[in-house]
Scaffold this motif. Structure first.
Motif, PDB file in Angstrom:
ATOM      1  N   CYS A   1     -13.058  -2.725   5.244  1.00 16.39           N
ATOM      2  CA  CYS A   1     -12.330  -3.694   4.603  1.00 16.39           C
ATOM      3  C   CYS A   1     -11.102  -4.565   5.484  1.00 16.39           C
ATOM      4  O   CYS A   1     -10.252  -3.914   5.707  1.00 16.39           O
ATOM      5  CB  CYS A   1     -11.343  -3.255   3.300  1.00 16.39           C
ATOM      6  N   PRO A   2     -11.694  -5.784   5.816  1.00 18.09           N
ATOM      7  CA  PRO A   2     -10.643  -6.584   6.521  1.00 18.09           C
ATOM      8  C   PRO A   2      -9.219  -6.909   6.130  1.00 18.09           C
ATOM      9  O   PRO A   2      -8.444  -7.292   6.796  1.00 18.09           O
ATOM     10  CB  PRO A   2     -11.543  -7.666   6.739  1.00 18.09           C
ATOM     11  N   PHE A   3      -9.246  -6.631   4.923  1.00 14.91           N
ATOM     12  CA  PHE A   3      -7.732  -6.966   3.861  1.00 14.91           C
ATOM     13  C   PHE A   3      -7.132  -5.677   3.570  1.00 14.91           C
ATOM     14  O   PHE A   3      -6.125  -5.853   3.170  1.00 14.91           O
ATOM     15  CB  PHE A   3      -8.294  -7.709   2.553  1.00 14.91           C
ATOM     16  N   GLY A   4      -7.676  -4.747   4.167  1.00 16.24           N
ATOM     17  CA  GLY A   4      -6.885  -3.376   4.009  1.00 16.24           C
ATOM     18  C   GLY A   4      -6.709  -3.000   2.473  1.00 16.24           C
ATOM     19  O   GLY A   4      -5.577  -2.527   1.782  1.00 16.24           O
ATOM     20  N   ALA A   5      -7.427  -3.242   1.673  1.00  9.85           N
ATOM     21  CA  ALA A   5      -7.595  -3.187   0.225  1.00  9.85           C
ATOM     22  C   ALA A   5      -8.004  -1.658  -0.291  1.00  9.85           C
ATOM     23  O   ALA A   5      -8.205  -1.233  -1.516  1.00  9.85           O
ATOM     24  CB  ALA A   5      -8.406  -4.292  -0.446  1.00  9.85           C
ATOM     25  N   ILE A   6      -8.541  -0.948   0.639  1.00 10.23           N
ATOM     26  CA  ILE A   6      -9.204   0.182   0.083  1.00 10.23           C
ATOM     27  C   ILE A   6      -8.427   1.567   0.757  1.00 10.23           C
ATOM     28  O   ILE A   6      -8.071   1.316   2.147  1.00 10.23           O
ATOM     29  CB  ILE A   6     -10.777   0.315   0.266  1.00 10.23           C
ATOM     30  N   ALA A   7      -8.157   2.343  -0.027  1.00 11.22           N
ATOM     31  CA  ALA A   7      -7.212   3.572   0.692  1.00 11.22           C
ATOM     32  C   ALA A   7      -7.821   4.686  -0.023  1.00 11.22           C
ATOM     33  O   ALA A   7      -7.986   4.893  -1.377  1.00 11.22           O
ATOM     34  CB  ALA A   7      -5.827   3.353   0.702  1.00 11.22           C
ATOM     35  N   ASP A   8      -7.503   5.743   0.671  1.00 10.73           N
ATOM     36  CA  ASP A   8      -7.866   7.248   0.092  1.00 10.73           C
ATOM     37  C   ASP A   8      -6.625   7.999   0.021  1.00 10.73           C
ATOM     38  O   ASP A   8      -5.459   7.655   0.678  1.00 10.73           O
ATOM     39  CB  ASP A   8      -8.884   8.225   1.216  1.00 10.73           C
ATOM     40  N   LYS A   9      -6.541   8.851  -0.908  1.00 14.03           N
ATOM     41  CA  LYS A   9      -5.359   9.587  -1.188  1.00 14.03           C
ATOM     42  C   LYS A   9      -5.245  10.742  -0.008  1.00 14.03           C
ATOM     43  O   LYS A   9      -6.160  11.297   0.645  1.00 14.03           O
ATOM     44  CB  LYS A   9      -5.371  10.559  -2.376  1.00 14.03           C
TER      45      LYS A   9
END
Length: 511
Positions: free
Chosen positions: A206-214
């Motif tokens: 994701c180029p916008f850094g919108a996805i993250a894991d816990k």
């Protein structure tokens, strides 16, 4: 995008570092409320429409890094909401593991074929001629595409003499080998968790850094501070991930973080090799037409979801992570085990009820890098102590699990070494192998197996293109990491799984 350092990497690193510092320092954890202002200082936005949005996104990233749930834009509350619930070693993140922060998502368009301004309005209109659905029409002399008719076949794209037609696709969806990324009513990306296998490829694409894991950084540090004996088991893909970190330096650095000891997961990879070789010899082709490897959790979950008829054909061998953890716990029954590796899906694997007693925590390389920075570990100047030494437990075969094709090669090599002692194998018999490099290739491989074209094969699946060295929690470029693993593999004191000093403990680890 993989292998290109970006501001998204810097943002993730800052979040992990600050959460680690917060946990190590202790005290009043409501200090997390000030961290968005530290990570995003000043009064002017640098990357988004306004600085308040930037800080709101960082706030949710901080919460996810503490293992706390993601909140929507209409939920009021400081970053510290629920922080005390996370402030215990036993706290384990709640599903889902992979999260899309809606207000960070750019709302990229789904897959489309588009005509750009490069269209020259040529007389022949080859794009229109080859379109099987009549989706291309001419307006003001230029080609246009009726998206309601377009089937995205790309024939027009290949025929345009001016390269005026292009395919655009949401990067996270393109990277997802499970087609689990959809669109909500606002055009934002959403994850279908019935399809998702937590490989994390959407996260790193994701180029916008919108996805993250816990993460479990916060909880692991609480466990360390409690005085418990914490042992790290480190995947062989660690080489090249931390600049200047030799195995001996890594052991010293892990002690600085508070770990009692560090063990190489190649130990478990060797045991997995032996067990899968025995499975293959026992079952193929007498009991089943082919066998698939088991070490990649995202691959095995994908196979069971999409090809349930092949569930019994996936090796029952425990993964290297679990086998190593079991051996270490046999020797240290009072210890808590932390797997340190490249993989987001290992968090999912470790959360299974049957595995929780073996693996207590999972950290990615990226997360533990944040811990190193919080403790100001500098590998360039770090000097190992006399007790620190290079890993010598794992063999070349076990270390090779880190790269695509390495698992199948290790199993086939072990079979070749023992076949002379097994009467049922005819002289000259070779193990046919194939590997899937990424989930889309894995799916193609299993479709071939479904058609009966992979009978007698050993099939290796790797969810991440390139293998474990390309996992969602890695830092180094894939090519650099692959080359480093090869060098590390070649330097192993023992070459094949059968030479491992732990080989005799396989039954002990699988009890």
């Amino acid at each position: 995008m993989r292998g290109i350092h970006s501001v998204v990497d810097d943002l993730r690193n800052s979040v992990f570092k600050e959460v680690a510092k917060l946990a190590y320092e202790g005290g009043d954890y409501s200090r997390i409320d000030r961290l968005p202002y530290k990570i995003v200082p000043g009064s002017e936005a640098r990357y988004r429409s306004n600085i308040f949005l930037e800080r709101a996104i960082v706030t949710e990233r901080l919460r996810l890094a503490c293992g706390l749930p993601l909140r929507t834009a209409d939920e009021y509350g400081p970053a510290s909401d629920g922080i005390e619930e996370a402030n215990i070693p036993e706290k384990y993140y709640e599903p889902p593991l992979i999260n899309i922060i809606p207000f960070a998502c750019n709302g990229c368009p789904p897959k489309e074929i588009r005509v750009s301004s490069n269209c020259q309005g040529c007389l022949s209109h080859p794009c229109q001629a080859v379109c099987p659905k009549g989706a291309i029409y001419i307006k003001d002399g230029k080609s246009n595409i009726d998206q309601s008719k377009c089937i995205k076949c790309g024939k027009c794209l290949n025929q345009c003499p001016y390269d005026a037609i292009s395919r655009i696709e949401r990067p996270c969806a393109k990277a997802c080998g499970m087609d689990a990324i959809g669109t909500d009513e606002n055009g934002k990306a959403v994850i279908d968790y019935n399809k998702c296998v937590s490989c994390g490829m959407c996260l790193v694409n994701c180029p916008f850094g919108a996805i993250a894991d816990k993460s479990q950084i916060f909880q692991i540090i609480q466990a360390i501070k409690s005085g418990a004996k914490i042992i790290a088991i480190v995947a062989p893909a660690f080489v090249s991930q931390f600049e200047g970190a030799t195995p001996a330096k890594l052991r010293k650095a892990m002690r600085i973080l508070g770990f009692s000891d560090t063990v190489e997961v190649a130990v478990g990879a060797d045991l997995c090799t032996i067990e899968e070789a025995e499975d293959f010899l026992e079952k193929v082709p007498e009991k089943q037409p082919f066998m698939a490897t088991s070490c990649c959790p995202a691959w095995s979950v994908m196979a069971k979801k999409l090809f349930p008829e092949f569930t019994d054909y996936i090796s029952m061998a425990l993964t290297p992570m679990v086998l190593t953890a079991r051996i270490v716990k046999k020797d240290n029954p009072d210890a808590k085990i932390v797997f340190v590796g490249p993989c987001a899906a290992k968090k999912l694997e470790a959360s299974r009820r049957t595995i929780r007693s073996d693996v207590d925590f999972v950290l990615t390389f990226e997360e533990i890098q944040g811990m190193f920075e919080a403790k100001e570990v500098d590998f360039a100047t770090l000097e190992p102590d006399e007790q620190d030494k290079d890993f010598d437990e794992g063999t070349s075969a076990g270390r090779g699990f880190a790269v695509v094709g390495g698992v199948a090669a290790a199993v086939a090599d072990h079979i070749s070494k023992i076949k002379d002692h097994i009467s049922k194998i005819k002289p000259g018999t070779e193990v046919k192998m194939e590997f899937g490099d990424g989930l889309r290739e894995c799916r193609k491989m299993l479709l071939m197996a479904k058609a009966g074209k992979r009978n007698g094969y050993l099939l290796e699946g790797m969810a991440c293109p390139g293998g474990c060295v390309a996992g969602a929690g890695t830092i180094a470029p894939v090519a650099t990491a692959s080359a480093a693993v090869k060098k590390y593999k070649d330097a192993a004191p023992k070459q094949t799984a059968g030479e491992s000093s732990y080989a005799a403990r396989l039954s002990e680890a699988t009890e």
